[in-house]
Scaffold this active site. Structure first.
Site, short mmCIF file in Angstrom:
data_model
loop_
_atom_site.label_atom_id
_atom_site.label_comp_id
_atom_site.label_asym_id
_atom_site.label_seq_id
_atom_site.Cartn_x
_atom_site.Cartn_y
_atom_site.Cartn_z
N ASP A 1 -37.00 -41.26 20.81
CA ASP A 1 -38.10 -42.35 20.20
C ASP A 1 -39.57 -41.99 20.53
O ASP A 1 -40.12 -42.57 21.44
CB ASP A 1 -37.63 -43.41 20.65
CG ASP A 1 -38.77 -44.63 19.70
OD1 ASP A 1 -39.42 -44.15 18.68
OD2 ASP A 1 -38.91 -45.76 20.18
N TYR B 1 -50.65 -52.22 17.93
CA TYR B 1 -49.18 -53.12 17.60
C TYR B 1 -49.40 -54.66 17.51
O TYR B 1 -48.31 -55.15 17.44
CB TYR B 1 -48.30 -52.48 18.79
CG TYR B 1 -48.46 -53.23 20.11
CD1 TYR B 1 -49.57 -53.21 20.90
CD2 TYR B 1 -47.31 -54.24 20.37
CE1 TYR B 1 -49.48 -53.93 22.23
CE2 TYR B 1 -47.50 -54.86 21.59
CZ TYR B 1 -48.65 -54.82 22.50
OH TYR B 1 -48.59 -55.40 23.76
N GLN C 1 -50.05 -46.51 19.69
CA GLN C 1 -49.39 -47.61 19.71
C GLN C 1 -49.97 -48.94 20.43
O GLN C 1 -50.13 -49.97 19.78
CB GLN C 1 -48.10 -47.27 20.43
CG GLN C 1 -46.95 -48.59 20.66
CD GLN C 1 -45.96 -48.22 21.49
OE1 GLN C 1 -45.58 -47.16 21.90
NE2 GLN C 1 -44.91 -49.10 21.80
N GLU D 1 -38.92 -41.53 24.75
CA GLU D 1 -38.17 -42.46 25.21
C GLU D 1 -36.49 -42.17 25.04
O GLU D 1 -36.14 -41.80 23.96
CB GLU D 1 -38.47 -44.13 24.18
CG GLU D 1 -39.94 -44.35 24.31
CD GLU D 1 -39.97 -45.84 23.72
OE1 GLU D 1 -39.10 -46.18 22.94
OE2 GLU D 1 -40.78 -46.39 24.38
N GLU E 1 -33.05 -42.60 24.43
CA GLU E 1 -32.35 -43.72 23.70
C GLU E 1 -31.17 -43.21 23.29
O GLU E 1 -30.82 -41.94 23.22
CB GLU E 1 -32.99 -44.23 22.74
CG GLU E 1 -34.48 -44.73 22.91
CD GLU E 1 -34.93 -45.56 21.93
OE1 GLU E 1 -34.41 -46.04 21.08
OE2 GLU E 1 -36.17 -46.04 21.93
N ARG F 1 -48.32 -56.89 31.17
CA ARG F 1 -48.53 -58.31 31.22
C ARG F 1 -48.44 -58.72 32.68
O ARG F 1 -49.47 -58.23 33.53
CB ARG F 1 -47.51 -58.98 30.53
CG ARG F 1 -47.87 -58.71 28.82
CD ARG F 1 -46.87 -59.54 28.14
NE ARG F 1 -45.51 -59.06 28.10
CZ ARG F 1 -44.95 -58.18 27.50
NH1 ARG F 1 -45.73 -57.51 26.47
NH2 ARG F 1 -43.72 -57.44 27.44
N LYS G 1 -45.17 -44.54 16.36
CA LYS G 1 -43.92 -43.94 16.58
C LYS G 1 -43.44 -43.19 15.42
O LYS G 1 -42.62 -42.26 15.56
CB LYS G 1 -42.96 -45.13 16.63
CG LYS G 1 -43.07 -46.34 17.68
CD LYS G 1 -42.15 -45.95 18.87
CE LYS G 1 -42.23 -47.04 19.86
NZ LYS G 1 -41.27 -46.81 20.92
N TYR H 1 -34.39 -52.91 21.75
CA TYR H 1 -35.39 -52.90 22.51
C TYR H 1 -34.57 -53.74 24.06
O TYR H 1 -34.84 -54.72 24.51
CB TYR H 1 -36.63 -53.85 22.75
CG TYR H 1 -37.87 -54.01 23.51
CD1 TYR H 1 -38.32 -53.05 24.10
CD2 TYR H 1 -38.08 -55.30 24.02
CE1 TYR H 1 -39.55 -53.06 24.83
CE2 TYR H 1 -39.20 -55.51 24.68
CZ TYR H 1 -39.88 -54.22 25.24
OH TYR H 1 -41.03 -54.40 25.98
N HIS I 1 -36.11 -51.79 31.33
CA HIS I 1 -37.26 -51.11 30.71
C HIS I 1 -38.29 -52.41 30.22
O HIS I 1 -39.54 -52.24 30.40
CB HIS I 1 -36.82 -50.36 29.30
CG HIS I 1 -37.84 -50.13 28.26
ND1 HIS I 1 -38.95 -49.13 28.61
CD2 HIS I 1 -38.25 -50.27 27.11
CE1 HIS I 1 -39.57 -48.86 27.56
NE2 HIS I 1 -39.44 -49.50 26.73
#
Lengths: 424, 424
Positions: free
Chosen positions: A242, A253, A249, A208, A210, A151, A262, A137, A142
């Site tokens: 991904d 999670y 999720q 995603e 990656e 948040r 995932k 991560y 990101h």
């Protein structure tokens, strides 16, 4: 490091289309099969594939430290078990055989025809037996975007983020190769927090963007790999999608991380580009502040510049590029990821896959997921047929591409592409 | 279900010590080796092991649907690939051969001597090639205790906990077999939230008392296994110690779950007890409220009563039992776990391992981790040498045992035991 096969002056007697991902300086490894033949190891060159099994059988690989079974194999693991130095010798030998100044194979058209296969005529297979798969991560943009969306924009990065390359274990069984369609996953989600959860197809299916890296056999359990040793344990890199079902999720999670959101599928590219081939594209990483603990310090340029793009192709229309990013945007590099992963003594095996986490750049067109591109569904992206996307629709194909480039050479990864079929 | 080998009236011609975990009704599978011999499949009976390779070679397994290579193997996977019904036939055949009323092997002492090995004389090996390992979090008392310790006693269970069997992917490479010592892990932790993180040996090393279950080959990617189908995909169960470094875990686990706090090592028991052998010990599970979604509903008794204990043995003294728990305390059973794991189409492979999560009962002496037993380090447990423990010290050996028992039969798992050596 002076890697002979990387010499930008080399030319091949095989025609390399302009802007090919696979010049003689690349020579990535994959597993392919022709109709009625067993899967085997191949090396991409231009629009063709070198059949290493045939190459070995015809005696062209007598000087390399490999056996026929290493190439007559449905995965790259046996070949990789020979180690980094052996792979280097092999790649140099293949480079020599494809070099325009070398007549060994070039001068024997009958055998060359047995050894070279049109890439269009083959089926590509999952190139690895993946023992364990870890997803990091490690892109700051990101992590920041996700922090803003879920948040507080003023405290978007969690307290640990700049101290450790945060990662988690993923599911290796459901990693498939580019081209294999998947079905939209079903699962439990709670769209309305005031009501009980419901079951059904994911409504927020996302990609995603990656990059993955593949490891050689590591040290026994209880030992660590330092940042300075890490390169010797990395075979190569691949494109990686991904897939993430954001609604599944989001409900599952906390507190133990992503699971069914995932593990329904992840796609890897069919070609593994060796870390050796990528050495010319090393770049410095960001200055890391606060300073990292000594076990995460590293010397030299350990980041790599790789241009990345993501396109969505709805059915019956052309593809639309929705993201252009770059692997150089990583905050944590592979050396730090591997040093962190093993600092507690955790062992890695030949064929383990470690992915970067979504790679987002600072600009909006560089975001690596629809979650960020649509800013949690508050914006739409227009496709070429006029339809709009916030996430991925049924029958959309998502295509990722990547290549490193300098003045002389382009080292590409091909693509990782997959169509999303409706839920079963 | 009428499983012939489970008949409580069966007696063996092999002496079974009183309270043995391994009567003729059990017949668990493992991988063992004698000095100078290759590892192979064995079945425990009393204090002995039946060598299935020799049994096959001497012609005693002619009627079973297996080949020599299935038993002449370093892992159980090839044997397990034959499927549940084949394993049932095999277990019944071994039961017949060990039955006091059967003279085939009993009447041939020379061959019996070749086939039976003293358990004390062998080395036991990791019995599986584990493709993927998943850890659940399915004991309500444990989740409640953790919630009280780290969050709010009034909202100890997170909102999703009674709706989904929460789980996460773990690391398969670092799963080792009972008896292998481990080193205390080092890692990054932040003991004082006002100061930067530090690096060093974990100070809060803990065990987690768990049970694991092992799967047969599942369905292809994209398909689900229902709660009613799940039993057919479960080979058996084993003891499992999910070592946890609480300080490393506490600093790293937000937002993507446990990683280095867990993946330095996990221990599994050497013997896999078949689900068939455990059928007589099925018990009802708790009433699940709120009601679960239809895909998690199940019929019949799907929980299993298995007595569990954990002991700590410091160096140079006797062991002290610190926990007595029971597998029947699970909120979510294996059928629900497997149905949930695959409801999104995630595929399982032969030899995958799924662990229960810490199994804590309602009483304090039934808590399954030192985190709970010491209530986050606020209480101590006294050892037999007078020393005190809040977590696990260097050179402590942690031993877990388990057995199911009714009026006639005791089906045990042996033990999972491991010594903690100082950090490297």
């Amino acid at each position: 490091m002076n890697i002979k096969a990387n010499n930008p002056l080399l030319k091949s007697w095989i025609t390399i289309p302009k802007n090919s991902d696979f010049p003689i300086q690349n020579l990535p490894f994959g597993i392919f099969s022709l109709e009625d033949e067993t899967p085997r190891v191949g090396v991409a060159i231009g629009s063709q594939i070198v059949d290493l099994k045939s190459l070995f059988e015809l005696g062209y690989l007598e000087e390399v430290p490999f056996e026929l079974a290493d190439f007559d194999a449905a995965v790259l693991n046996p070949m990789m078990l020979r180690g980094k130095e052996a792979i280097r010798v092999l790649r140099n030998r293949i480079s020599d055989l494809l070099n325009i100044e070398n007549k060994e194979l070039q001068g024997n058209p009958e055998e060359a025809l047995q050894i070279l296969v049109n890439a269009e005529d083959v089926e590509m297979h999952l190139p690895l037996y993946i023992g364990d798969y870890t997803d990091f991560y490690s892109s700051e943009q990101h992590a920041y975007n996700v922090g803003c969306l879920f948040r507080d924009p003023n405290n978007a990065l969690l307290p640990n983020w700049k101290h450790i390359p945060v990662g988690y274990h993923g599911r290796s069984s459901s990693i498939v190769v580019s081209g294999e369609p998947i079905h939209r996953p079903k699962g439990q989600k709670r769209p309305n927090p005031e009501e009980p959860p419901v079951f059904g197809p994911s409504n927020l299916l996302d990609f995603e963007l990656e990059m993955g890296f593949v490891t050689f056999q590591g040290k026994p359990l209880g030992n660590s790999i330092s940042t300075s040793e890490a390169d010797e344990y990395i075979f190569g890199m691949c494109l990686f999608n991904d897939w993430s079902a954001r609604d599944i999720q989001g409900w599952e999670y906390v507190p133990l991380g992503p699971f069914l959101g995932k593990n329904f599928a992840s796609h890897m590219g069919a070609w593994i580009v060796t870390l050796d081939a990528l050495e010319p594209f090393r770049v410095p990483g960001p200055i890391q502040k606060p300073e990292v603990l000594p076990y995460l310090e590293y010397k030299g340029d350990k980041h790599i510049a790789i241009n990345l793009e993501v396109a969505i192709q709805p059915e019956n229309t052309t593809e639309k590029v929705v993201s252009n990013s770059n692997y150089k945007y990583m905050y944590w590099n592979m050396n730090q990821q591997l040093a962190h992963h093993s600092v507690n003594g955790c062992n890695i095996n030949c064929g383990d896959l470690m992915a970067s986490g979504t790679i987002s750049g600072p600009e909006k067109h560089e975001y690596g997921s629809m979650l960020e591109i649509s800013w949690k569904g508050s914006k739409t992206v227009q496709m070429n047929d006029g339809s709009e996307r916030k996430f991925i629709n049924d029958n959309d194909t998502v295509i990722m591409r990547g290549f490193a480039q300098n003045d002389t050479t382009r080292i590409g990864f091909g693509e990782v592409s997959a169509k999303v079929l409706p839920a079963k």
